[in-house]
Design an enzyme around this catalytic site. Structure first.
Site, mmCIF file in Angstrom:
data_model
loop_
_atom_site.group_PDB
_atom_site.id
_atom_site.type_symbol
_atom_site.label_atom_id
_atom_site.label_comp_id
_atom_site.label_asym_id
_atom_site.label_seq_id
_atom_site.Cartn_x
_atom_site.Cartn_y
_atom_site.Cartn_z
ATOM 1 C CG ASP A 11 -2.070 0.971 1.106
ATOM 2 O OD1 ASP A 11 -2.074 1.755 0.144
ATOM 3 O OD2 ASP A 11 -2.967 0.936 1.962
ATOM 4 C CG ASP A 105 -3.012 3.661 -3.643
ATOM 5 O OD1 ASP A 105 -3.962 2.977 -4.066
ATOM 6 O OD2 ASP A 105 -3.092 4.392 -2.651
ATOM 7 C CD GLU A 106 -5.251 -1.487 -1.124
ATOM 8 O OE1 GLU A 106 -5.565 -2.224 -0.165
ATOM 9 O OE2 GLU A 106 -5.949 -0.521 -1.495
#
Length: 486
Positions: A11, A105-106
């Protein structure tokens, strides 16, 4: 459940805001808030400097401004975020063929499937190397969680934030989860948590003590049974590669309710063009056009039209969205509009409808200028009537949104600090430069134009063969936030 913590969850830390700080030297170490900037806007991401003032994602932007009046408030630049995300995902793909992106983003990574880790020590090693590689290639930081299941890996990365690494040893799940809030478990949102709270259950341990029968009685067989298993740390969901997007959509919330029917239609057409740009950016086409309208009383209507075949033609999507609008009553005002496309495919059915070549050319020219077709931002607002002046200011804000990139023939690349009253203020700097100077121009300055974001300049050469190129040492790196739990 796996016997080894070989599922990794990455993350990125305050991703949008961190990317903006990396791209704008003058903002490094300062509070940055990214999101919709109108009075009805919502915070998408706040930097950790802004979070110290109490600003957080999903907060109304007006509240954020009260808490952190001196922060930099920026409109998102998804082109930049996607380019950085592509770099990060490429690094993850080197670790395993099983990478499951959840957002820009993960992502989850199955290290065992990639043969890069088979026990706690090797998982810690690769997790630490990954954090180092991300920092070297992008300049950003990410938090890593390692565990024997997806649920626990995600919990671990959350506990490791910011810029840390946490490994949960298999067999310690029950003790770790017991004191945590029920909200930590997947599928427990505000409504379910409130329902459980009224039944006297606020921690994961409370769910274990209540037993499966009670949870099934409260939440139903599927949800109650799943929640009971997760309370014990059991989660057998596999990492699934190539999660496919089911739709592409864009929407805008307006600072003041729209009443003019012509203006509403213009906004729908503008959103349709943005939606198609995003659709083409993903290399997809779609068959069903969806219109979303939230009215003055917060009631939300959706209407859809299914075409004869998939398309990525802006004219087709625009006309379909306009037809859908005709069936919607906008009396009383509209606060939000959205246009989406579903039924995605990897091909386009050509010549679905006849195209108006002149209209298409006008749309493309407007897109290059950063303004909707038909907008005229020339001339200072001071030369206009009050209503036209307000419209011109709104158009300037759309053409010169705060944080977006511009290029000036004399001063080079910069970004918009703000615009209004016929002027736009620009700070001229680049990712690898020193903090730059600020200058102000007329919004119709012929030397000033919109530009694409500059890449976050990093030299990934040392990581061209990563992870094999990194030393296979398990010594603790200096300054590491690495942790193993119990």
């Amino acid at each position: 459940m796996r016997a080894a913590p070989t599922i990794l969850h990455l993350d990125m830390d305050a991703f949008y805001a961190s990317a903006e700080q990396a791209a704008k030297p003058s903002l490094r170490g300062k509070p940055v808030v990214v999101g919709g900037l109108g009075p009805r806007g919502v915070v998408a991401t706040a930097s950790y400097e802004a979070r110290r003032f109490g600003v957080h994602s999903a907060m109304p932007m007006a509240q954020a401004r009260r808490l952190a009046p001196n922060a930099a408030y920026l409109v998102p630049r998804f082109q930049l975020y996607r380019s950085v995300s592509d770099q990060v995902m490429e690094l993850l793909a080197r670790l395993s063929p099983l990478v499951e992106p959840l957002s820009l983003d993960e992502a989850f990574v199955d290290l065992e499937a990639g043969g890069t880790a088979d026990d706690a020590a090797s998982a810690l090693e690769i997790g630490e190397q990954l954090r180092t590689a991300i920092r070297a290639v992008t300049g950003l930081t990410g938090s890593v969680g390692l565990a024997g299941s997806k649920m626990l890996a995600k919990i671990a990365s959350e506990e490791a934030k910011p810029n840390g690494l946490l490994l949960i040893e298999p067999g310690t799940e029950r003790a770790l989860l017991a004191p945590m809030s029920v909200r930590i478990l997947p599928g427990v949102g505000p409504a379910t948590a409130d329902h459980l709270r009224r039944a006297g259950m606020t921690t994961v341990d409370d769910l274990v003590e209540a037993g499966e029968d009670e949870l099934v009685r409260l939440l139903g067989k599927a949800h109650g049974g799943s929640l009971h298993r997760m309370a014990f740390g059991h989660d057998d969901r596999p990492v699934v590669a190539e999660r496919d997007a089911k739709s592409v959509s864009v929407e805008d919330t307006f600072d003041a309710d729209l009443h003019d029917r012509v203006r509403i239609r213009t906004e729908v057409e503008r959103l349709a063009d943005r939606c198609v740009q995003r659709l083409r950016g993903a290399g997809r086409s779609g068959r069903t056009v969806v219109l979303k309208v939230r009215r003055y009383d917060f009631s939300t209507l959706t209407r859809s039209e299914t075409l004869r075949g998939p398309t990525d033609d802006p004219t087709v999507v625009r006309e379909a969205a306009a037809r859908l609008l005709e069936a919607v009553d906008t009396t009383g005002g509209v606060r939000l509009l959205g246009v989406g496309v579903t039924g995605l495919a990897d091909y386009t059915q050509e010549d679905l409808f006849a195209q108006a070549a002149g209209e298409q050319a006008a749309t493309e020219e407007a897109a290059e200028d950063g303004a909707p077709a038909g907008d005229d931002t020339s001339g200072p607002p001071g030369d206009l009537g009050a209503e036209d002046r307000e419209t011109a200011v709104q158009r300037a804000a759309r053409r010169w949104p705060a944080g977006h990139d511009v290029r000036h023939d004399t001063y080079g690349h910069g970004w918009v600090q703000g615009s209004g009253v016929g002027r736009v203020t620009v700070r001229f700097e680049e990712p690898e430069s020193a903090p730059g100077r600020v200058r102000t121009f007329r919004i119709d300055d012929p030397e000033l134009r919109t530009a694409d974001p500059l890449p976050l300049v990093r030299d990934p050469a040392d990581y061209s063969s990563w992870p094999a190129s990194l030393p296979n040492s398990r010594s603790e790196p200096a300054g590491s936030d690495r942790e193993s739990r119990p």
